[in-house]
Design a protein around this motif. Structure first.
Motif, PDB file in Angstrom:
ATOM      1  N   THR A  58       0.837  -1.197   0.000  1.00  0.00           N
ATOM      2  CA  THR A  58       0.000   0.000   0.000  1.00  0.00           C
ATOM      3  C   THR A  58       0.874   1.251   0.000  1.00  0.00           C
ATOM      4  O   THR A  58       2.040   1.208   0.391  1.00  0.00           O
ATOM      5  CB  THR A  58      -0.913   0.034   1.241  1.00  0.00           C
ATOM      6  OG1 THR A  58      -0.092   0.003   2.423  1.00  0.00           O
ATOM      7  CG2 THR A  58      -1.865  -1.145   1.251  1.00  0.00           C
ATOM      8  N   ASN A  59       0.289   2.362  -0.418  1.00  0.00           N
ATOM      9  CA  ASN A  59       1.031   3.625  -0.404  1.00  0.00           C
ATOM     10  C   ASN A  59       0.074   4.781  -0.163  1.00  0.00           C
ATOM     11  O   ASN A  59      -1.113   4.711  -0.506  1.00  0.00           O
ATOM     12  CB  ASN A  59       1.765   3.841  -1.725  1.00  0.00           C
ATOM     13  CG  ASN A  59       2.966   4.751  -1.566  1.00  0.00           C
ATOM     14  OD1 ASN A  59       3.296   5.201  -0.465  1.00  0.00           O
ATOM     15  ND2 ASN A  59       3.637   5.039  -2.661  1.00  0.00           N
ATOM     16  N   ALA A  60       0.616   5.845   0.428  1.00  0.00           N
ATOM     17  CA  ALA A  60      -0.186   7.033   0.699  1.00  0.00           C
ATOM     18  C   ALA A  60      -0.425   7.808  -0.582  1.00  0.00           C
ATOM     19  O   ALA A  60       0.403   7.797  -1.507  1.00  0.00           O
ATOM     20  CB  ALA A  60       0.524   7.915   1.723  1.00  0.00           C
ATOM     21  N   ALA A  61      -1.536   8.507  -0.628  1.00  0.00           N
ATOM     22  CA  ALA A  61      -1.867   9.298  -1.813  1.00  0.00           C
ATOM     23  C   ALA A  61      -1.039  10.570  -1.887  1.00  0.00           C
ATOM     24  O   ALA A  61      -0.802  11.106  -2.967  1.00  0.00           O
ATOM     25  CB  ALA A  61      -3.352   9.644  -1.813  1.00  0.00           C
ATOM     26  N   SER A  62      -0.586  11.069  -0.729  1.00  0.00           N
ATOM     27  CA  SER A  62       0.161  12.330  -0.680  1.00  0.00           C
ATOM     28  C   SER A  62       1.554  12.088  -0.124  1.00  0.00           C
ATOM     29  O   SER A  62       1.753  11.256   0.764  1.00  0.00           O
ATOM     30  CB  SER A  62      -0.577  13.348   0.195  1.00  0.00           C
ATOM     31  OG  SER A  62       0.201  14.510   0.366  1.00  0.00           O
ATOM     32  N   PHE A  63       2.548  12.838  -0.641  1.00  0.00           N
ATOM     33  CA  PHE A  63       3.930  12.675  -0.215  1.00  0.00           C
ATOM     34  C   PHE A  63       4.436  13.867   0.601  1.00  0.00           C
ATOM     35  O   PHE A  63       5.522  13.817   1.146  1.00  0.00           O
ATOM     36  CB  PHE A  63       4.842  12.512  -1.439  1.00  0.00           C
ATOM     37  CG  PHE A  63       4.677  11.193  -2.131  1.00  0.00           C
ATOM     38  CD1 PHE A  63       5.603  10.190  -1.981  1.00  0.00           C
ATOM     39  CD2 PHE A  63       3.579  10.962  -2.943  1.00  0.00           C
ATOM     40  CE1 PHE A  63       5.455   8.968  -2.614  1.00  0.00           C
ATOM     41  CE2 PHE A  63       3.411   9.752  -3.583  1.00  0.00           C
ATOM     42  CZ  PHE A  63       4.349   8.752  -3.416  1.00  0.00           C
ATOM     43  N   GLY A  64       3.655  14.950   0.694  1.00  0.00           N
ATOM     44  CA  GLY A  64       4.212  16.172   1.240  1.00  0.00           C
ATOM     45  C   GLY A  64       3.540  16.734   2.461  1.00  0.00           C
ATOM     46  O   GLY A  64       3.721  17.899   2.782  1.00  0.00           O
ATOM     47  N   ASP A  65       2.733  15.954   3.177  1.00  0.00           N
ATOM     48  CA  ASP A  65       2.097  16.495   4.373  1.00  0.00           C
ATOM     49  C   ASP A  65       1.826  15.358   5.354  1.00  0.00           C
ATOM     50  O   ASP A  65       2.208  14.209   5.127  1.00  0.00           O
ATOM     51  CB  ASP A  65       0.801  17.227   4.030  1.00  0.00           C
ATOM     52  CG  ASP A  65      -0.165  16.373   3.232  1.00  0.00           C
ATOM     53  OD1 ASP A  65      -0.341  15.193   3.592  1.00  0.00           O
ATOM     54  OD2 ASP A  65      -0.746  16.877   2.254  1.00  0.00           O
ATOM     55  N   ASN A  66       1.172  15.677   6.469  1.00  0.00           N
ATOM     56  CA  ASN A  66       0.956  14.692   7.524  1.00  0.00           C
ATOM     57  C   ASN A  66      -0.033  13.591   7.146  1.00  0.00           C
ATOM     58  O   ASN A  66      -0.200  12.640   7.909  1.00  0.00           O
ATOM     59  CB  ASN A  66       0.472  15.398   8.790  1.00  0.00           C
ATOM     60  CG  ASN A  66       1.584  16.160   9.481  1.00  0.00           C
ATOM     61  OD1 ASN A  66       2.750  15.785   9.383  1.00  0.00           O
ATOM     62  ND2 ASN A  66       1.232  17.231  10.171  1.00  0.00           N
ATOM     63  N   SER A  67      -0.696  13.716   6.015  1.00  0.00           N
ATOM     64  CA  SER A  67      -1.655  12.687   5.633  1.00  0.00           C
ATOM     65  C   SER A  67      -0.965  11.341   5.398  1.00  0.00           C
ATOM     66  O   SER A  67      -1.577  10.286   5.595  1.00  0.00           O
ATOM     67  CB  SER A  67      -2.430  13.105   4.389  1.00  0.00           C
ATOM     68  OG  SER A  67      -1.583  13.227   3.268  1.00  0.00           O
ATOM     69  N   ALA A  68       0.309  11.363   4.991  1.00  0.00           N
ATOM     70  CA  ALA A  68       1.043  10.109   4.800  1.00  0.00           C
ATOM     71  C   ALA A  68       1.207   9.385   6.131  1.00  0.00           C
ATOM     72  O   ALA A  68       1.047   8.170   6.216  1.00  0.00           O
ATOM     73  CB  ALA A  68       2.404  10.375   4.164  1.00  0.00           C
ATOM     74  N   LEU A  69       1.515  10.140   7.183  1.00  0.00           N
ATOM     75  CA  LEU A  69       1.657   9.538   8.504  1.00  0.00           C
ATOM     76  C   LEU A  69       0.331   8.956   8.980  1.00  0.00           C
ATOM     77  O   LEU A  69       0.283   7.828   9.491  1.00  0.00           O
ATOM     78  CB  LEU A  69       2.168  10.580   9.502  1.00  0.00           C
ATOM     79  CG  LEU A  69       2.367  10.088  10.945  1.00  0.00           C
ATOM     80  CD1 LEU A  69       3.361   8.940  10.999  1.00  0.00           C
ATOM     81  CD2 LEU A  69       2.813  11.245  11.831  1.00  0.00           C
ATOM     82  N   ASP A  70      -0.743   9.698   8.796  1.00  0.00           N
ATOM     83  CA  ASP A  70      -2.064   9.202   9.188  1.00  0.00           C
ATOM     84  C   ASP A  70      -2.401   7.918   8.439  1.00  0.00           C
ATOM     85  O   ASP A  70      -2.935   6.966   9.018  1.00  0.00           O
ATOM     86  CB  ASP A  70      -3.138  10.261   8.909  1.00  0.00           C
ATOM     87  CG  ASP A  70      -2.989  11.498   9.779  1.00  0.00           C
ATOM     88  OD1 ASP A  70      -2.346  11.404  10.840  1.00  0.00           O
ATOM     89  OD2 ASP A  70      -3.500  12.561   9.377  1.00  0.00           O
ATOM     90  N   PHE A  71      -2.079   7.902   7.144  1.00  0.00           N
ATOM     91  CA  PHE A  71      -2.377   6.720   6.332  1.00  0.00           C
ATOM     92  C   PHE A  71      -1.614   5.498   6.826  1.00  0.00           C
ATOM     93  O   PHE A  71      -2.202   4.442   7.089  1.00  0.00           O
ATOM     94  CB  PHE A  71      -2.039   6.971   4.861  1.00  0.00           C
ATOM     95  CG  PHE A  71      -2.145   5.734   4.011  1.00  0.00           C
ATOM     96  CD1 PHE A  71      -3.363   5.335   3.501  1.00  0.00           C
ATOM     97  CD2 PHE A  71      -1.028   4.943   3.768  1.00  0.00           C
ATOM     98  CE1 PHE A  71      -3.479   4.167   2.746  1.00  0.00           C
ATOM     99  CE2 PHE A  71      -1.128   3.777   3.024  1.00  0.00           C
ATOM    100  CZ  PHE A  71      -2.351   3.391   2.510  1.00  0.00           C
ATOM    101  N   PHE A  72      -0.287   5.615   6.940  1.00  0.00           N
ATOM    102  CA  PHE A  72       0.516   4.441   7.275  1.00  0.00           C
ATOM    103  C   PHE A  72       0.256   3.947   8.698  1.00  0.00           C
ATOM    104  O   PHE A  72       0.293   2.739   8.952  1.00  0.00           O
ATOM    105  CB  PHE A  72       2.000   4.722   7.055  1.00  0.00           C
ATOM    106  CG  PHE A  72       2.409   4.656   5.612  1.00  0.00           C
ATOM    107  CD1 PHE A  72       2.333   3.465   4.913  1.00  0.00           C
ATOM    108  CD2 PHE A  72       2.854   5.780   4.950  1.00  0.00           C
ATOM    109  CE1 PHE A  72       2.699   3.389   3.575  1.00  0.00           C
ATOM    110  CE2 PHE A  72       3.226   5.723   3.615  1.00  0.00           C
ATOM    111  CZ  PHE A  72       3.146   4.523   2.919  1.00  0.00           C
TER     112      PHE A  72
END
Length: 250
Positions: A58-72
């Motif tokens: 799986t991978n996060a949709a965004s690479f440049g904000d805190n949404s990646a942390l929330d996703f993982f």
């Protein structure tokens, strides 16, 4: 062997599912588009039922904000919980070479959290860190694109074909969990500038590529060999030039 692939509709996931099925495995393909949401857990227990191995690509949709942390955080916790409930014997996950050295970046900090959650769990695991994929070179170029000029930091890379990473994951899935982090990279060690120039020339793109140490790589400044795998890494066989020839021909 029954294998569940989370992130099965992505670049690596789609190739991985095909490779595993060709190898004779019983594969459950799971992704948001296939009705399985690893972030909220919807459909996860049913997709995991009876699995011997889980492969998390799986991978996060965004690479440049805190949404990646929330996703993982959410996705990995849900996957690990479902794997424990299903008594999965091997949790195999895809990560990125350089992750521990790049945690100033929101994205790589999120990947570090993902790795730590897996390592701290009760599931027998293997984590494969891969270098940047050939398929994403254009995205690397985009971070420094300004009109007719591309500014990129001075760092070395060993980019790799996504299909080679998928093939190695298929191989690992057929074996026992290693309980450690291993790496894969491509056969060519090149500077990011050289990679960009080769890629642009192959696509008849006239933009000029220049060095600029101030340009960040997904939120972190790069130097030297921070993106290179270690000495014991698996080195794939497909060279950048061969991949470019095949992709352009296709």
């Amino acid at each position: 062997m029954k294998i569940m692939v989370a992130g099965a509709s992505g670049l690596v996931g789609s190739q991985l599912v095909a490779d595993l099925r060709r190898s004779g495995h019983d594969v459950t393909a799971a992704s948001l588009s296939l009705g399985v949401d690893t972030v909220n857990g919807r459909g996860l227990e049913a997709a995991m039922a009876g699995a011997d191995v889980v492969i998390d690509v799986t991978n996060a949709a965004s690479f440049g904000d805190n949404s990646a942390l929330d996703f993982f955080k959410a996705s990995t916790k849900n996957l690990l919980a479902a794997a424990a409930h299903a008594c999965v014997r091997h949790y195999l996950a895809l990560s990125v070479v350089g992750t521990p050295r790049l945690v100033e970046s929101d994205y790589f900090r999120a990947k570090a959290v993902q790795e730590n959650l897996i390592r701290a769990s009760s599931r027998p695991y293997t984590i494969l860190r891969s270098t940047q994929f050939y398929e994403f070179i254009n995205g690397v170029i985009d971070i420094g694109a300004e009109g007719n000029v591309v500014r990129l930091p001075p760092a070395l890379m060993r980019p790799v074909a996504a299909r080679d990473a998928a093939a190695f994951l298929t191989e690992l899935a057929g074996g026992n969990p290693l309980g450690e982090i291993i790496e894969i990279g491509g056969p060519d060690q090149l500077g990011i500038l050289e990679i960009a120039r080769i890629y642009l020339a192959a696509n008849q793109d006239q933009r000029q590529v220049i060095t600029d140490p101030s340009v960040s790589y997904f939120g972190v400044e790069l130097t030297g060999d921070v993106l290179l795998p270690g000495a014991g890494a698996r080195l794939a066989s497909q060279k950048l030039s061969d991949w470019l020839y095949q992709s352009i021909a296709a």
